[in-house]
Write an enzyme that holds these catalytic residues in place. Structure first.
Site, PDB file in Angstrom:
ATOM      1  N   ARG A  23      45.611  25.451  42.169  1.00  0.00           N
ATOM      2  CA  ARG A  23      46.235  24.739  40.913  1.00  0.00           C
ATOM      3  C   ARG A  23      46.581  23.266  41.756  1.00  0.00           C
ATOM      4  NH1 ARG A  23      49.152  27.931  37.049  1.00  0.00           N
ATOM      5  NH2 ARG A  23      47.653  29.437  36.395  1.00  0.00           N
ATOM      6  N   ARG A  27      50.950  20.237  37.360  1.00  0.00           N
ATOM      7  CA  ARG A  27      52.358  19.757  36.882  1.00  0.00           C
ATOM      8  C   ARG A  27      53.105  19.031  37.905  1.00  0.00           C
ATOM      9  NH1 ARG A  27      53.483  24.634  33.384  1.00  0.00           N
ATOM     10  NH2 ARG A  27      52.492  25.504  34.972  1.00  0.00           N
ATOM     11  N   ARG A  36      47.579  14.874  31.063  1.00  0.00           N
ATOM     12  CA  ARG A  36      47.707  16.068  30.199  1.00  0.00           C
ATOM     13  C   ARG A  36      48.610  15.534  28.654  1.00  0.00           C
ATOM     14  NH1 ARG A  36      51.930  19.581  29.352  1.00  0.00           N
ATOM     15  NH2 ARG A  36      51.660  21.825  28.884  1.00  0.00           N
ATOM     16  N   ASP A  73      40.347  27.342  32.959  1.00  0.00           N
ATOM     17  CA  ASP A  73      41.308  28.346  32.921  1.00  0.00           C
ATOM     18  C   ASP A  73      40.584  29.754  32.876  1.00  0.00           C
ATOM     19  OD1 ASP A  73      44.598  28.777  33.023  1.00  0.00           O
ATOM     20  OD2 ASP A  73      43.698  30.308  31.637  1.00  0.00           O
ATOM     21  N   TYR A 150      45.071  40.446  30.095  1.00  0.00           N
ATOM     22  CA  TYR A 150      45.592  39.509  29.137  1.00  0.00           C
ATOM     23  C   TYR A 150      44.993  39.699  27.534  1.00  0.00           C
ATOM     24  CZ  TYR A 150      47.527  36.724  33.111  1.00  0.00           C
ATOM     25  OH  TYR A 150      48.306  36.222  33.966  1.00  0.00           O
TER      26      TYR A 150
HETATM   27  O1  CP3 Z   1      43.382  25.739  40.590  1.00  0.00           O
HETATM   28  C1  CP3 Z   1      42.919  24.903  39.853  1.00  0.00           C
HETATM   29  O2  CP3 Z   1      43.629  23.683  40.020  1.00  0.00           O
HETATM   30  C2  CP3 Z   1      42.108  24.968  38.856  1.00  0.00           C
HETATM   31  C3  CP3 Z   1      42.452  25.272  37.457  1.00  0.00           C
HETATM   32  C4  CP3 Z   1      43.077  26.696  37.206  1.00  0.00           C
HETATM   33  C5  CP3 Z   1      44.078  26.697  36.185  1.00  0.00           C
HETATM   34  N1  CP3 Z   1      44.296  28.064  36.106  1.00  0.00           N
HETATM   35  C6  CP3 Z   1      44.662  25.796  35.372  1.00  0.00           C
HETATM   36  C7  CP3 Z   1      46.002  25.850  34.682  1.00  0.00           C
HETATM   37  C8  CP3 Z   1      42.781  27.799  37.784  1.00  0.00           C
HETATM   38  C9  CP3 Z   1      41.757  28.389  38.786  1.00  0.00           C
HETATM   39  C10 CP3 Z   1      43.476  28.744  36.964  1.00  0.00           C
HETATM   40  C11 CP3 Z   1      43.274  30.236  37.113  1.00  0.00           C
HETATM   41  C12 CP3 Z   1      44.256  31.029  36.302  1.00  0.00           C
HETATM   42  N2  CP3 Z   1      44.831  31.000  34.922  1.00  0.00           N
HETATM   43  C13 CP3 Z   1      44.867  32.411  36.756  1.00  0.00           C
HETATM   44  C14 CP3 Z   1      44.243  33.010  37.956  1.00  0.00           C
HETATM   45  C15 CP3 Z   1      45.050  32.502  39.097  1.00  0.00           C
HETATM   46  C16 CP3 Z   1      46.588  32.740  39.021  1.00  0.00           C
HETATM   47  O3  CP3 Z   1      47.559  31.604  38.876  1.00  0.00           O
HETATM   48  O4  CP3 Z   1      46.870  34.269  39.449  1.00  0.00           O
HETATM   49  C17 CP3 Z   1      45.506  32.836  35.650  1.00  0.00           C
HETATM   50  C18 CP3 Z   1      46.282  34.355  35.596  1.00  0.00           C
HETATM   51  C19 CP3 Z   1      45.556  31.983  34.698  1.00  0.00           C
HETATM   52  C20 CP3 Z   1      46.222  32.267  33.281  1.00  0.00           C
HETATM   53  C21 CP3 Z   1      47.218  31.180  32.954  1.00  0.00           C
HETATM   54  N3  CP3 Z   1      46.827  29.827  32.823  1.00  0.00           N
HETATM   55  C22 CP3 Z   1      48.664  31.402  33.058  1.00  0.00           C
HETATM   56  C23 CP3 Z   1      49.274  32.792  33.408  1.00  0.00           C
HETATM   57  C24 CP3 Z   1      49.162  29.963  32.588  1.00  0.00           C
HETATM   58  C25 CP3 Z   1      50.744  29.973  32.266  1.00  0.00           C
HETATM   59  C26 CP3 Z   1      51.439  29.877  33.573  1.00  0.00           C
HETATM   60  C27 CP3 Z   1      51.637  28.315  34.111  1.00  0.00           C
HETATM   61  O5  CP3 Z   1      51.414  28.038  35.309  1.00  0.00           O
HETATM   62  O6  CP3 Z   1      52.047  27.510  33.387  1.00  0.00           O
HETATM   63  C28 CP3 Z   1      47.933  29.127  32.628  1.00  0.00           C
HETATM   64  C29 CP3 Z   1      48.239  27.725  32.394  1.00  0.00           C
HETATM   65  C30 CP3 Z   1      47.374  26.938  33.423  1.00  0.00           C
HETATM   66  N4  CP3 Z   1      46.485  26.887  33.874  1.00  0.00           N
HETATM   67  C31 CP3 Z   1      47.912  25.513  34.037  1.00  0.00           C
HETATM   68  C32 CP3 Z   1      47.167  24.934  34.671  1.00  0.00           C
HETATM   69  C33 CP3 Z   1      46.993  23.781  35.482  1.00  0.00           C
HETATM   70  C34 CP3 Z   1      49.366  24.933  33.603  1.00  0.00           C
HETATM   71  C35 CP3 Z   1      49.252  24.331  32.100  1.00  0.00           C
HETATM   72  C36 CP3 Z   1      50.099  23.147  31.907  1.00  0.00           C
HETATM   73  O7  CP3 Z   1      49.558  21.941  32.327  1.00  0.00           O
HETATM   74  O8  CP3 Z   1      50.853  23.011  30.994  1.00  0.00           O
END
Ligand code: CP3
Length: 342
Positions: A23, A27, A36, A73, A150
């Site tokens: 990540r 944010r 964003r 994602d 999911y």
């Molecule tokens: O790592 C990176 O920077 C690459 C991008 C990336 C994202 N999600 C961007 C993202 C990667 C590799 C993921 C993987 C992901 N997504 C996983 C597996 C890794 C982990 O964290 O366990 C999972 C379970 C998801 C599903 C997901 N996406 C959830 C549950 C959420 C909401 C929770 C949160 O942090 O807000 C997301 C959103 C998400 N994916 C964000 C980002 C940067 C936040 C979105 C935003 O900008 O509001």
């Protein structure tokens, strides 16, 4: 082969490990929040190759990480298979559910995902042109079990209860979903590699909730199948597997699946992981992400502990899970300086 990340993945023990962060485009960075906002929302950002390239590059410019990870994602794949997907601010993802044979029959075939995912492949192509020569490009997907949790629940859950329930009540349907996801993940990652990804990572965030034989069947076996097919299609492709919170399941996971590197979460000690997992090859991890919020001498000490524990074998320095939005960007710099400077 000069990129540090690729050298570690090839099994080399380095004086200073390569560093990147789960990540890392997120944010906690003001420049991410600005881009964003420009995109409108998270999904629009994922599907805009120009802006997705920009946010992927932001942490590389700011910190000089050794690897960039494609901005996307894991839930874009179920969307490409036909699920509705949206994000509720402050809560997380929502999807239309797959709990009946009817729901399953409406899903697309694995080979039909690419039109929807074309902008993601375009982002990979742009990144492979624009990244600095020393920075490796990582593509990724969710592992089938984690993505299925999911799709079945329609949202994130604490204990993956709905997915465990479907597995108990209708195992043929559950297994058909895992198989469809396995096939689609192979095709998705294969296209990322064709577009320029040099490494791929499989995120099995909920692997730890699979116990006993279920872990072997639904975490280990699909990972093994994906890796063996990807390596047939792309000989020499390095692959990182992340069976998060697998505990004792980490032992032997690399050998059993063919993964070149096993990523370790921070629920196990680095010393334990060095003795039990790194003995078989490269490991990635595993500083607790909370240090990026709290910083200070505790961050420095914990960072040094991770580096010291893994210094006698191939290691990629990373957090044990994604950095959180409340992290302080200066703490990330302190972590990097500590890894690189001692
Ligand atoms: O790592 C990176 O920077 C690459 C991008 C990336 C994202 N999600 C961007 C993202 C990667 C590799 C993921 C993987 C992901 N997504 C996983 C597996 C890794 C982990 O964290 O366990 C999972 C379970 C998801 C599903 C997901 N996406 C959830 C549950 C959420 C909401 C929770 C949160 O942090 O807000 C997301 C959103 C998400 N994916 C964000 C980002 C940067 C936040 C979105 C935003 O900008 O509001």
């Amino acid at each position: 082969m000069t990129k540090l990340l690729l050298r570690a993945l090839a099994g080399e023990t380095l004086d200073v490990p390569p560093i990147w962060m789960m990540r890392q485009a997120g944010r906690y960075l003001p420049e991410y929040r600005a881009t964003r906002a420009q995109a409108g929302d998270f999904l629009s950002l994922c599907f805009n190759p120009e802006l997705a390239t920009e946010v992927t590059l932001q942490p590389i410019r700011r910190y000089g990480f050794d690897a960039a990870i494609l901005f996307a994602d894991i839930l874009l794949l179920p969307q490409a298979l036909g699920a509705d997907l949206w994000f509720v601010t402050g809560e997380g993802p929502r999807l239309s559910t797959v709990t009946t044979q009817d729901d399953f029959d409406k899903l697309k075939q694995a080979g039909e995902i690419h039109d929807h995912l074309a902008p993601i492949y375009e982002t990979v192509r742009r990144l492979s042109r624009e990244l600095p020569a020393e920075t490796a490009l990582i593509g990724f997907a969710g592992a089938p079990w984690t993505v299925a949790t999911y799709m079945i629940a329609g949202k994130g859950t604490k204990d993956q209860g709905p997915a465990h329930a479907l597995k108990a009540e209708n195992r043929p349907l559950f297994e058909a979903l895992i198989d469809r996801l396995t096939e689609a993940t192979i095709d998705y990652l294969s296209k990322q590699v064709e577009a320029g990804a040099e490494v791929v990572k499989l995120f099995d965030s909920w692997a730890g909730s699979l116990k006993g034989e279920d872990f072997n069947r639904y975490a280990l076996a699909p990972t093994q199948r994906i890796i063996s097919e990807l390596k047939t299609r792309h000989p020499g492709l390095p692959i990182i597997a992340f069976p998060r919170e697998a505990g004792a399941g980490y032992i032997g996971f690399g050998k059993a699946t063919g993964a070149d590197c096993v990523a370790i979460d921070n629920s196990v000690s680095p010393r334990w992981a060095a003795e039990n997992v790194q003995k078989d090859g490269c490991v990635q991890g595993n500083l607790a992400p909370g240090h990026m919020v709290t910083g200070g001498q505790a961050l420095v000490d914990a960072t040094r502990e991770v580096v010291a524990a893994f210094k006698n074998g191939p290691h990629i320095f990373n957090l044990g899970h994604g950095i959180t939005p409340d992290a302080d960007p200066e703490n990330v710099q302190l972590m990097i300086d500590t890894v690189r400077g001692g």
